[in-house]
Design a protein around this motif. Structure first.
Motif, PDB file in Angstrom:
ATOM      1  N   ASP A 164       0.821  -1.204   0.000  1.00  0.00           N
ATOM      2  CA  ASP A 164       0.000   0.000   0.000  1.00  0.00           C
ATOM      3  C   ASP A 164       0.863   1.265   0.000  1.00  0.00           C
ATOM      4  O   ASP A 164       0.481   2.276  -0.595  1.00  0.00           O
ATOM      5  CB  ASP A 164      -0.946  -0.009   1.210  1.00  0.00           C
ATOM      6  N   TRP A 165       2.021   1.211   0.654  1.00  0.00           N
ATOM      7  CA  TRP A 165       2.950   2.335   0.627  1.00  0.00           C
ATOM      8  C   TRP A 165       3.366   2.618  -0.815  1.00  0.00           C
ATOM      9  O   TRP A 165       3.424   3.780  -1.242  1.00  0.00           O
ATOM     10  CB  TRP A 165       4.186   2.021   1.467  1.00  0.00           C
ATOM     11  N   ALA A 166       3.659   1.566  -1.562  1.00  0.00           N
ATOM     12  CA  ALA A 166       4.087   1.722  -2.957  1.00  0.00           C
ATOM     13  C   ALA A 166       2.995   2.396  -3.790  1.00  0.00           C
ATOM     14  O   ALA A 166       3.277   3.305  -4.590  1.00  0.00           O
ATOM     15  CB  ALA A 166       4.439   0.358  -3.542  1.00  0.00           C
ATOM     16  N   VAL A 167       1.747   1.971  -3.603  1.00  0.00           N
ATOM     17  CA  VAL A 167       0.641   2.567  -4.356  1.00  0.00           C
ATOM     18  C   VAL A 167       0.457   4.031  -3.964  1.00  0.00           C
ATOM     19  O   VAL A 167       0.310   4.914  -4.820  1.00  0.00           O
ATOM     20  CB  VAL A 167      -0.670   1.783  -4.112  1.00  0.00           C
ATOM     21  N   ASP A 168       0.480   4.315  -2.667  1.00  0.00           N
ATOM     22  CA  ASP A 168       0.288   5.690  -2.187  1.00  0.00           C
ATOM     23  C   ASP A 168       1.382   6.617  -2.697  1.00  0.00           C
ATOM     24  O   ASP A 168       1.114   7.752  -3.113  1.00  0.00           O
ATOM     25  CB  ASP A 168       0.259   5.713  -0.654  1.00  0.00           C
ATOM     26  N   GLU A 169       2.631   6.140  -2.680  1.00  0.00           N
ATOM     27  CA  GLU A 169       3.738   6.962  -3.148  1.00  0.00           C
ATOM     28  C   GLU A 169       3.640   7.235  -4.643  1.00  0.00           C
ATOM     29  O   GLU A 169       3.984   8.320  -5.116  1.00  0.00           O
ATOM     30  CB  GLU A 169       5.077   6.285  -2.827  1.00  0.00           C
ATOM     31  N   LYS A 170       3.170   6.254  -5.382  1.00  0.00           N
ATOM     32  CA  LYS A 170       2.976   6.457  -6.827  1.00  0.00           C
ATOM     33  C   LYS A 170       1.911   7.516  -7.058  1.00  0.00           C
ATOM     34  O   LYS A 170       2.066   8.394  -7.930  1.00  0.00           O
ATOM     35  CB  LYS A 170       2.585   5.138  -7.485  1.00  0.00           C
ATOM     36  N   LEU A 171       0.833   7.468  -6.302  1.00  0.00           N
ATOM     37  CA  LEU A 171      -0.235   8.452  -6.441  1.00  0.00           C
ATOM     38  C   LEU A 171       0.257   9.843  -6.054  1.00  0.00           C
ATOM     39  O   LEU A 171      -0.062  10.836  -6.714  1.00  0.00           O
ATOM     40  CB  LEU A 171      -1.436   8.049  -5.581  1.00  0.00           C
ATOM     41  N   LYS A 172       1.057   9.930  -4.991  1.00  0.00           N
ATOM     42  CA  LYS A 172       1.578  11.228  -4.538  1.00  0.00           C
ATOM     43  C   LYS A 172       2.514  11.848  -5.567  1.00  0.00           C
ATOM     44  O   LYS A 172       2.580  13.067  -5.711  1.00  0.00           O
ATOM     45  CB  LYS A 172       2.347  11.054  -3.216  1.00  0.00           C
ATOM     46  N   GLY A 174       2.372  11.849  -8.716  1.00  0.00           N
ATOM     47  CA  GLY A 174       1.698  12.456  -9.852  1.00  0.00           C
ATOM     48  C   GLY A 174       2.241  11.986 -11.195  1.00  0.00           C
ATOM     49  O   GLY A 174       1.823  12.454 -12.251  1.00  0.00           O
ATOM     50  N   GLU A 175       3.182  11.046 -11.145  1.00  0.00           N
ATOM     51  CA  GLU A 175       3.782  10.520 -12.374  1.00  0.00           C
ATOM     52  C   GLU A 175       2.853   9.496 -13.028  1.00  0.00           C
ATOM     53  O   GLU A 175       2.156   8.756 -12.358  1.00  0.00           O
ATOM     54  CB  GLU A 175       5.121   9.859 -12.067  1.00  0.00           C
ATOM     55  N   SER A 176       2.874   9.478 -14.344  1.00  0.00           N
ATOM     56  CA  SER A 176       2.098   8.468 -15.064  1.00  0.00           C
ATOM     57  C   SER A 176       2.905   7.180 -15.124  1.00  0.00           C
ATOM     58  O   SER A 176       4.055   7.129 -14.708  1.00  0.00           O
ATOM     59  CB  SER A 176       1.791   8.957 -16.492  1.00  0.00           C
ATOM     60  N   GLY A 177       2.300   6.158 -15.646  1.00  0.00           N
ATOM     61  CA  GLY A 177       3.007   4.882 -15.760  1.00  0.00           C
ATOM     62  C   GLY A 177       2.642   3.919 -14.645  1.00  0.00           C
ATOM     63  O   GLY A 177       1.755   4.176 -13.831  1.00  0.00           O
ATOM     64  N   GLU A 178       3.364   2.811 -14.608  1.00  0.00           N
ATOM     65  CA  GLU A 178       3.050   1.723 -13.689  1.00  0.00           C
ATOM     66  C   GLU A 178       3.837   1.814 -12.385  1.00  0.00           C
ATOM     67  O   GLU A 178       4.822   2.548 -12.285  1.00  0.00           O
ATOM     68  CB  GLU A 178       3.350   0.381 -14.366  1.00  0.00           C
ATOM     69  N   ILE A 179       3.382   1.036 -11.411  1.00  0.00           N
ATOM     70  CA  ILE A 179       4.084   0.947 -10.126  1.00  0.00           C
ATOM     71  C   ILE A 179       5.190  -0.088 -10.302  1.00  0.00           C
ATOM     72  O   ILE A 179       4.928  -1.277 -10.481  1.00  0.00           O
ATOM     73  CB  ILE A 179       3.146   0.516  -8.992  1.00  0.00           C
ATOM     74  N   THR A 180       6.420   0.346 -10.246  1.00  0.00           N
ATOM     75  CA  THR A 180       7.548  -0.529 -10.535  1.00  0.00           C
ATOM     76  C   THR A 180       7.998  -1.298  -9.296  1.00  0.00           C
ATOM     77  O   THR A 180       7.562  -1.027  -8.170  1.00  0.00           O
ATOM     78  CB  THR A 180       8.738   0.293 -11.058  1.00  0.00           C
ATOM     79  N   THR A 181       8.900  -2.230  -9.522  1.00  0.00           N
ATOM     80  CA  THR A 181       9.464  -2.998  -8.403  1.00  0.00           C
ATOM     81  C   THR A 181      10.322  -2.122  -7.495  1.00  0.00           C
ATOM     82  O   THR A 181      10.545  -2.474  -6.341  1.00  0.00           O
ATOM     83  CB  THR A 181      10.324  -4.160  -8.934  1.00  0.00           C
ATOM     84  N   THR A 182      10.776  -0.978  -7.991  1.00  0.00           N
ATOM     85  CA  THR A 182      11.517  -0.052  -7.137  1.00  0.00           C
ATOM     86  C   THR A 182      10.615   0.499  -6.051  1.00  0.00           C
ATOM     87  O   THR A 182      11.019   0.626  -4.887  1.00  0.00           O
ATOM     88  CB  THR A 182      12.106   1.099  -7.981  1.00  0.00           C
ATOM     89  N   TYR A 183       9.381   0.828  -6.410  1.00  0.00           N
ATOM     90  CA  TYR A 183       8.404   1.237  -5.394  1.00  0.00           C
ATOM     91  C   TYR A 183       8.206   0.116  -4.377  1.00  0.00           C
ATOM     92  O   TYR A 183       8.116   0.357  -3.168  1.00  0.00           O
ATOM     93  CB  TYR A 183       7.056   1.569  -6.046  1.00  0.00           C
ATOM     94  N   LEU A 184       8.122  -1.115  -4.874  1.00  0.00           N
ATOM     95  CA  LEU A 184       7.925  -2.260  -3.983  1.00  0.00           C
ATOM     96  C   LEU A 184       9.100  -2.417  -3.022  1.00  0.00           C
ATOM     97  O   LEU A 184       8.915  -2.628  -1.818  1.00  0.00           O
ATOM     98  CB  LEU A 184       7.746  -3.532  -4.809  1.00  0.00           C
ATOM     99  N   LEU A 213      18.319   4.976  -4.844  1.00  0.00           N
ATOM    100  CA  LEU A 213      17.405   4.126  -5.608  1.00  0.00           C
ATOM    101  C   LEU A 213      16.191   4.903  -6.107  1.00  0.00           C
ATOM    102  O   LEU A 213      15.587   4.533  -7.124  1.00  0.00           O
ATOM    103  CB  LEU A 213      16.966   2.947  -4.740  1.00  0.00           C
ATOM    104  N   GLU A 214      15.832   5.975  -5.415  1.00  0.00           N
ATOM    105  CA  GLU A 214      14.638   6.735  -5.772  1.00  0.00           C
ATOM    106  C   GLU A 214      14.681   7.278  -7.200  1.00  0.00           C
ATOM    107  O   GLU A 214      13.642   7.488  -7.827  1.00  0.00           O
ATOM    108  CB  GLU A 214      14.438   7.889  -4.784  1.00  0.00           C
ATOM    109  N   LYS A 215      15.871   7.506  -7.726  1.00  0.00           N
ATOM    110  CA  LYS A 215      15.947   8.047  -9.085  1.00  0.00           C
ATOM    111  C   LYS A 215      15.539   7.014 -10.137  1.00  0.00           C
ATOM    112  O   LYS A 215      15.347   7.351 -11.308  1.00  0.00           O
ATOM    113  CB  LYS A 215      17.344   8.576  -9.376  1.00  0.00           C
ATOM    114  N   TYR A 216      15.387   5.751  -9.715  1.00  0.00           N
ATOM    115  CA  TYR A 216      14.946   4.705 -10.631  1.00  0.00           C
ATOM    116  C   TYR A 216      13.479   4.331 -10.411  1.00  0.00           C
ATOM    117  O   TYR A 216      13.022   3.313 -10.918  1.00  0.00           O
ATOM    118  CB  TYR A 216      15.799   3.447 -10.450  1.00  0.00           C
ATOM    119  N   LEU A 217      12.756   5.177  -9.663  1.00  0.00           N
ATOM    120  CA  LEU A 217      11.389   4.824  -9.299  1.00  0.00           C
ATOM    121  C   LEU A 217      10.513   4.466 -10.492  1.00  0.00           C
ATOM    122  O   LEU A 217       9.686   3.556 -10.417  1.00  0.00           O
ATOM    123  CB  LEU A 217      10.741   5.982  -8.527  1.00  0.00           C
TER     124      LEU A 217
END
Length: 226
Positions: A164-172, A174-184, A213-217
């Protein structure tokens, strides 16, 4: 007359006690079924064609503890590598005979999938599947040899929060695209008391590396394997 068939050959083998005709191929055989092995073409194997087509639907979502999150066309989807990493995490939990899929299993799943930017980053810093597996057993111990994990070991609370952290951070973001394994992976690191976080820390991962690692999000494709 007794007839015997082989699974992968389109022939039927017939055993006779009587003398075969000259048109058939005979080979010597010592068997309870007779003393001659006769080979002849057979139409026993028939390939059937079906007009119906089977389709499979692949889900692009992972379990969430926030069902109230409104679904929409703009909601981010998990990348295929993230989905595969999750599936491999469940498999790793089953291999270790654990009752749940924890953050340590999610970490192993990323490394088993192996082709993502997150997996490459981990390996580049000496964090391998073998080391994570070893640290997991050291930290959590071995399961009872007579215990069998369910087909889909349920997520621990910490592992669910990581997703859920990964999904929330992706939403925050504002970037388009998919939730990557870096978020995970960063979601696992966000769970300070989890086994996955502790194992990463033991193997040299820290906040500085997490920041790097964040630069590869939003990157999830690695063409070369290292």
């Amino acid at each position: 007359m007794a007839t015997h068939s082989l699974l992968s050959l389109p022939f039927a083998f017939l055993a006779y006690h009587s003398r075969p005709s000259k048109r058939r191929l005979s080979l010597p055989l010592t068997s309870l079924y007779g003393n001659r092995l006769l080979l002849r073409p057979s139409t026993r194997f028939v390939i059937k064609h079906y007009s119906s087509v089977t389709t499979a639907t692949v889900s692009l979502s992972l379990p969430t503890a926030k069902p109230d999150r409104a679904p929409s066309e703009k909601s981010p989807k998990w990348s295929s590598r993230s989905i595969k990493s999750f599936a491999m995490a469940e498999l790793e939990a089953r291999k270790l005979k654990y009752p749940n899929t924890g953050t340590e299993a999610l970490l192993m799943g990323i490394l088993v999938e192996g082709t993502s930017q997150a997996a490459k980053f981990l390996r580049a810093h000496g964090i391998t599947l073998f080391k994570v597996r070893e640290e997991t057993v050291n930290l959590l111990g071995k399961s009872d040899m007579y215990f069998f994990s369910p087909e889909h070991p349920p997520l621990t609370e910490q592992a669910q929060r990581a997703l859920d952290w990964a999904v929330d951070e992706k939403l925050k973001s504002g970037e388009s695209g998919e939730i990557t394994t870096t978020y995970l992976l960063l979601g696992i690191w966000s769970e300070k008391e989890s086994a996955g976080h502790k194992i990463l820390a033991t193997l040299g991962f820290n906040d500085e590396k997490a920041k790097e690692l964040e630069k590869y999000l939003n990157e999830d494709i690695v063409l070369g394997y290292k």
